[in-house]
Design an enzyme around this catalytic site. Structure first.
Site, mmCIF file in Angstrom:
data_model
loop_
_atom_site.group_PDB
_atom_site.id
_atom_site.type_symbol
_atom_site.label_atom_id
_atom_site.label_comp_id
_atom_site.label_asym_id
_atom_site.label_seq_id
_atom_site.Cartn_x
_atom_site.Cartn_y
_atom_site.Cartn_z
ATOM 1 C CE LYS A 78 -3.768 1.958 2.780
ATOM 2 N NZ LYS A 78 -4.738 1.667 3.853
ATOM 3 C CB SER A 153 -8.059 3.440 2.773
ATOM 4 O OG SER A 153 -7.184 2.831 3.692
ATOM 5 C CB SER A 177 -7.914 0.444 5.560
ATOM 6 O OG SER A 177 -8.569 1.678 5.513
#
Ligand code: GLN
EC number: 6.3.5.7
Length: 476
Positions: A78, A153, A177
């Site tokens: 990420k 996210s 997330s």
């Protein structure tokens, strides 16, 4: 070669048995990224050359007989997690050209095993969002239905794994997330207990809730990654020194006699999709066939979880994001004086949701409002924690839906922050309490969208959570 259906365990087997080399595997993933990234948009940065170099080294290590199960296995990270010498934007233009000189401890540990880094994943900027639409690098599409969001996210990480562009991904979970994109994309994803994995090198969002964990195709892969990632780190004083269990060794142990709590608040929520409810409830009932006892429980403070989360998180966010001035690494905008330079730069370098949180957080922390908002939210946070502590005296784990609904259409909630926050209804209570949560794929809606079941356990009981998740995954 095809990267389809390859889990870490299967990839490691294939590499060991010389069915393919690490270079061939990395090349296949890179090809897939090249073909599919223009549609899915799961990657912001792709490290083609360094990945092939790392794969060559992995092949040498395999040939020398010193490989681990992660050697030569391609993965992605990420973009809100720092990787040394690789551009890490956090999906915001304010860090558009930022190349960290340091690396997150968990990433370092994984790379020491010889895993091959393919690139950095798109996400909601700094982890703010539940759909990956708050990225300044465009939304991510769900591989199961490209008109739908991949979740957030960590949507780019989940979509990349689900679309077979990489074998696993490492992401951050503050309020869902990892778990929610896992559920939207049909993957296994673990938010570990706060303090289990080092947060060093993770771009801080809400420091008292942030965690980092794996997204993968199976619970076994998640367990394998946790064995490598977990543990004390002198660079993160909030990490615990408790020994790291051999998570994979315990997975297959039977779960007969285990008490599974079913919290009524998570099944009576307004807005819970009927199909999601039915699929999750049926799976929970099936646990009886393994000898589990289902115990109806109540977590009455659940109804305040979103309110508490959306005071504490923006407050910590606004403080953490204060350090970003945009002068060196992004869209610097000039102005009449220093104040205008900062103002213009931050206005341009952050997306709307990030600015909203900075404003809410600054307000909630300001003199005169601090007691009414931040302090009060902290008090209710304690009540939410106590809810879980009390229930875990009676039951071993808790089972809930991961998300109230499956993946929704791109654009459906992007203009309505409150609706977006409601997507976090089942994720934020456990986050506020600091306990581990695993999302396990348990089926599909009639429209073909994946549904996830969330297994929660007491703090530092990842071993139990993973074991229950493994058995749920293997129920027919
Ligand atoms: N939807 C949550 C939020 O917007 C997810 C945050 C996270 O876990 N990074 O705060």
């Amino acid at each position: 070669m095809e990267t389809h259906e390859l889990t870490i365990t299967k990839a490691a087997e294939g590499l060991k048995n010389k069915e393919f080399s690490a270079v061939e595997l990395a090349t296949a993933c890179l090809k897939r990224i090249e073909e599919r990234n223009p549609v899915i948009n799961g990657f912001i940065t792709v490290c083609t050359e360094s990945a092939l170099e790392e794969a060559r080294k992995a092949d040498e290590r395999i040939a020398a007989g010193s490989a681990s199960p992660l050697t030569g296995v391609p993965f992605a990270v990420k973009d809100a997690i720092c990787v040394k010498d690789v551009r890490s934007t956090g999906s915001a233009k304010i860090l558009d050209t930022y190349v960290p000189a340091h690396e997150a401890t968990v990433i370092q540990k994984i790379r020491q095993q010889g895993s091959v880094l393919l690139g950095k994943n798109n996400c909601d900027a700094f982890g703010h969002g539940a759909s990956n639409e708050n990225s300044m690098y465009g939304p991510v599409r769900n591989p199961h239905d490209e008109t739908k969001v991949a979740g957030g996210s960590s949507g780019g990480s989940a979509a990349a794994v689900a679309d077979n562009q990489c074998i696993f991904a490492i992401a951050e979970d503050t309020g869902g997330s990892i778990r929610q994109p896992a559920s939207f994309c049909g993957l296994a994803g673990l938010r570990p207990s706060y303090g289990r994995n080092s947060r060093y090198g993770i771009m801080p969002m809400a420091s008292s809730l942030d965690t980092v964990g794996p997204l993968a195709k199976t619970v076994e892969d998640v367990a394998l990654l946790m064995e490598v990632m977990a543990g004390n780190d002198p660079m993160d004083p909030t990490t615990v020194s408790d020994p790291v269990p051999a998570y994979t060794h315990h997975l297959r142990k039977e779960i007969k006699g285990l008490k599974v709590g079913v919290p009524k608040e998570y099944f009576e929520t307004e807005g819970l999709d009927g199909e999601t409810k039915q699929i999750v409830e049926e799976k929970i009932l099936q646990l009886k066939t393994l000898g589990c006892e289902l115990v109806p429980i109540s977590l009455p403070y659940t109804k305040y979880a979103i309110a508490v989360y959306y005071i504490i998180v923006p407050s910590e966010d606004s403080s953490n994001l204060g350090r970003l001035d945009g002068i060196r690494y992004g869209v610097r905008k000039e102005g009449e004086n220093l104040f205008d330079v900062y103002g213009n730069t931050r206005a341009e370098g952050f997306p709307e949701e990030v600015k909203r949180r900075i404003m809410i957080g600054t307000y909630a922390l300001s003199a005169g409002y601090y007691d009414a908002y931040y302090r009060k939210a902290q008090k209710v946070r304690t009540l939410i924690m106590q809810d879980f502590e009390r229930v875990f005296r009676e039951v071993d784990v808790i089972a809930t839906p991961t998300s109230p609904f499956p993946a929704f259409p791109i654009g459906e909630k992007s203009d309505d922050p409150l609706q977006m926050y409601l997507a976090d209804a089942f994720a934020v209570g456990p986050s506020v309490a600091g306990i581990p949560g695993l999302s396990v794929p348990v089926g599909f809606t009639k429209a073909g969208l994946p549904v996830g079941l969330q297994v929660l356990g007491p703090r530092l009981q990842e071993e139990r959570v993973l074991r229950v998740g493994y058995h749920i995954e293997h129920l027919s």
